[in-house]
Design a protein around this motif. Structure first.
Motif, PDB file in Angstrom:
ATOM      1  N   ASP A 341       0.853  -1.187   0.000  1.00  0.00           N
ATOM      2  CA  ASP A 341       0.000   0.000   0.000  1.00  0.00           C
ATOM      3  C   ASP A 341       0.888   1.235   0.000  1.00  0.00           C
ATOM      4  OD1 ASP A 341      -2.077  -1.720   0.145  1.00  0.00           O
ATOM      5  OD2 ASP A 341      -2.608  -1.329   2.232  1.00  0.00           O
ATOM      6  N   CYS A 342       0.537   2.210  -0.795  1.00  0.00           N
ATOM      7  CA  CYS A 342       1.357   3.424  -0.948  1.00  0.00           C
ATOM      8  C   CYS A 342       1.664   4.081   0.398  1.00  0.00           C
ATOM      9  CB  CYS A 342       0.658   4.429  -1.856  1.00  0.00           C
ATOM     10  SG  CYS A 342       0.334   3.825  -3.523  1.00  0.00           S
ATOM     11  N   HIS A 346       4.901   5.988   2.079  1.00  0.00           N
ATOM     12  CA  HIS A 346       4.810   7.409   1.705  1.00  0.00           C
ATOM     13  C   HIS A 346       3.677   8.068   2.477  1.00  0.00           C
ATOM     14  CE1 HIS A 346       7.570   6.408  -1.518  1.00  0.00           C
ATOM     15  NE2 HIS A 346       6.738   5.469  -1.947  1.00  0.00           N
TER      16      HIS A 346
END
Length: 347
Positions: A341-342, A346
Motif C-alpha cells: 500500500d502506498c 509514503h
C-alpha cells in the motif's frame, strides 16, 4: 605549504621520487606508494593512505621520523620496512615531501573514458554524418550515414534511459570510511552478531552505529589488527579517549519521502540482514548491494512469505489465519497484508 625554517630546506622533488621508488630506498625494498596509495580501489588496502601517513609524519621531528621509518615497532611495519636503507639527507627530503602532501592532499585521480565521452563522441559522429548527408556529400553511400545516425541515437537513448532510471539510486556505492573497518573480519571471521554493533535494528527505524565505547569492549585488549596493524585501531582508541565521534559515511540512504523501519523487517518480519545488504560477512569494504528501488521493494513484498505462526504481531489478521487453517491459502505474502500500500512508505 609547510612553515619555513631558518635551516636548509628539503628538496621536495627528491622526496617525491623517493616516495614513488624512482630513487632506490634500499635493495629489495618496496616503494612507499606501493603500500601507502594516493587513491583508493575497490579492494581493501590495509595500509594507511599516503595522505594519512603524511599527516602523521608531518608532526614528527627528523629523529622520530627516522626511528619510525627504519626501526619501527609493530609486526606489520617491521616486516615491510626491514629493507629500507636511507641516509639522513634522504630522510630529510622524504619528510619534506610528506609535509607538503599532508597540506595539499593527493591530486585528483586521472579521469578514464566513461559513458559521457562515448555519448559526446557518438554525437560528433552523427553530426558529421548528417552534415555530409545533406551538404558536403563526400561519401556516396547514404546507408552508411543512416546506420551511424540510427546506431548513435539508439545508444544515446539507452544511456539517457539508464541514467534516468538510476537517478537517486546508489547500487554499488562503496565510499571511503574514516577507519578501515572490515565486516568480513568482524561478522565473518569473528562471528560477531550484527545486532551487537547495530543494536537499534531490532527496535528502531535506523539500525544505528556503534560508539567508540562499544568498539573498545574488544579493542581494550585487541590493539593489533590481523591485517592493518596498529594504525586503524589507534583511531578507535583516540576517538574513545578524546570523546570524539567517528564520522562514518552512510552507505544505504533512501530518499526523504520514503519511510523504512528496520524494526518492522528485522524484528516483526524476521528478515535476515543479508537479504537487503548482501553477503556482508564476506565484505572487507561494505557496499550497497541492491539498488533499493521501489520496484525492488515491491517485488520482495510479493515474493516473501510472512510467518504467521507464533507471531503475535499478526494475530489481528483473523481471516487470513482462518484461510491458512482451512487450506484456502498455503501461504501469506507481505503484499497480502498491505505491505505494498502506498501509505505504508509514503505517509
Amino acid at each position: 605549504m609547510y612553515a619555513k625554517s631558518n635551516g636548509p630546506e628539503p628538496d621536495v622533488k627528491v622526496g617525491e621520487r623517493l616516495f614513488y621508488g624512482l630513487i632506490s630506498t634500499g635493495e629489495g625494498s618496496n616503494s612507499c606508494v606501493s603500500c601507502h596509495t594516493m587513491h583508493t580501489a575497490d579492494t581493501m588496502n590495509w595500509n594507511p593512505s599516503a595522505v594519512e601517513m603524511a599527516k602523521v609524519a608531518a608532526e614528527m621531528d627528523l629523529a622520530t621520523f627516522k626511528e619510525h621509518l627504519l626501526t619501527p615497532s609493530g609486526a606489520m611495519r617491521e616486516k615491510v620496512h626491514v629493507k629500507y636503507q636511507l641516509d639522513d639527507e634522504q630522510l630529510f627530503h622524504l619528510q619534506g615531501y610528506l609535509k607538503e602532501l599532508s597540506e595539499t592532499g593527493a591530486k585528483d585521480k586521472p579521469m578514464s573514458i566513461n559513458q559521457l565521452l562515448i555519448f559526446l563522441l557518438l554525437g560528433g559522429l552523427m553530426t558529421i554524418a548528417l552534415v555530409d548527408l545533406i551538404f558536403t556529400k563526400k561519401i556516396p553511400y547514404k546507408a552508411i550515414h543512416v546506420l551511424i545516425i540510427i546506431f548513435g541515437v539508439s545508444f544515446q537513448l539507452k544511456i539517457v534511459a539508464h541514467e534516468m532510471i538510476d537517478l537517486g539510486r546508489s547500487e554499488g556505492y562503496m565510499p571511503d570510511q574514516p577507519i578501515k573497518f572490515s565486516h568480513k573480519v568482524h561478522a565473518g571471521d569473528n562471528k560477531i552478531d550484527c545486532l551487537y554493533c547495530h543494536s537499534n535494528a531490532d527496535e528502531g527505524k535506523s539500525a544505528g552505529l556503534p560508539s567508540a565505547g562499544l568498539c573498545m569492549n574488544c579493542h581494550q585488549v585487541v590493539r593489533n589488527g590481523s591485517h592493518s596493524g596498529q594504525f586503524e585501531i589507534g583511531k578507535v582508541v583516540d576517538a574513545y579517549e578524546n570523546n570524539k565521534d567517528i564520522e562514518w559515511v552512510r552507505i544505504h540512504n533512501l530518499p526523504d519521502h520514503v519511510f523504512f523501519s528496520h524494526a518492522q523487517h528485522v524484528n516483526v518480519g524476521q528478515r535476515d540482514c543479508q537479504e537487503c545488504h548482501g553477503d556482508v560477512e564476506n565484505m572487507h569494504i561494505l557496499k550497497q548491494e541492491n539498488d533499493l528501488s521501489m520496484s525492488w521493494c515491491l517485488d520482495c513484498h510479493k515474493e516473501t512469505n510472512v510467518n504467521f505462526k507464533g507471531n503475535d504481531y499478526y494475530k489481528t489478521f483473523e481471516a487470513l489465519h482462518k484461510d491458512l487453517a482451512e487450506g484456502v491459502r498455503d501461504s501469506i505474502k507481505a503484499a497480502d497484508i498491505g505491505a505494498n500500500d502506498c501509505m505504508k512508505c509514503h505517509h
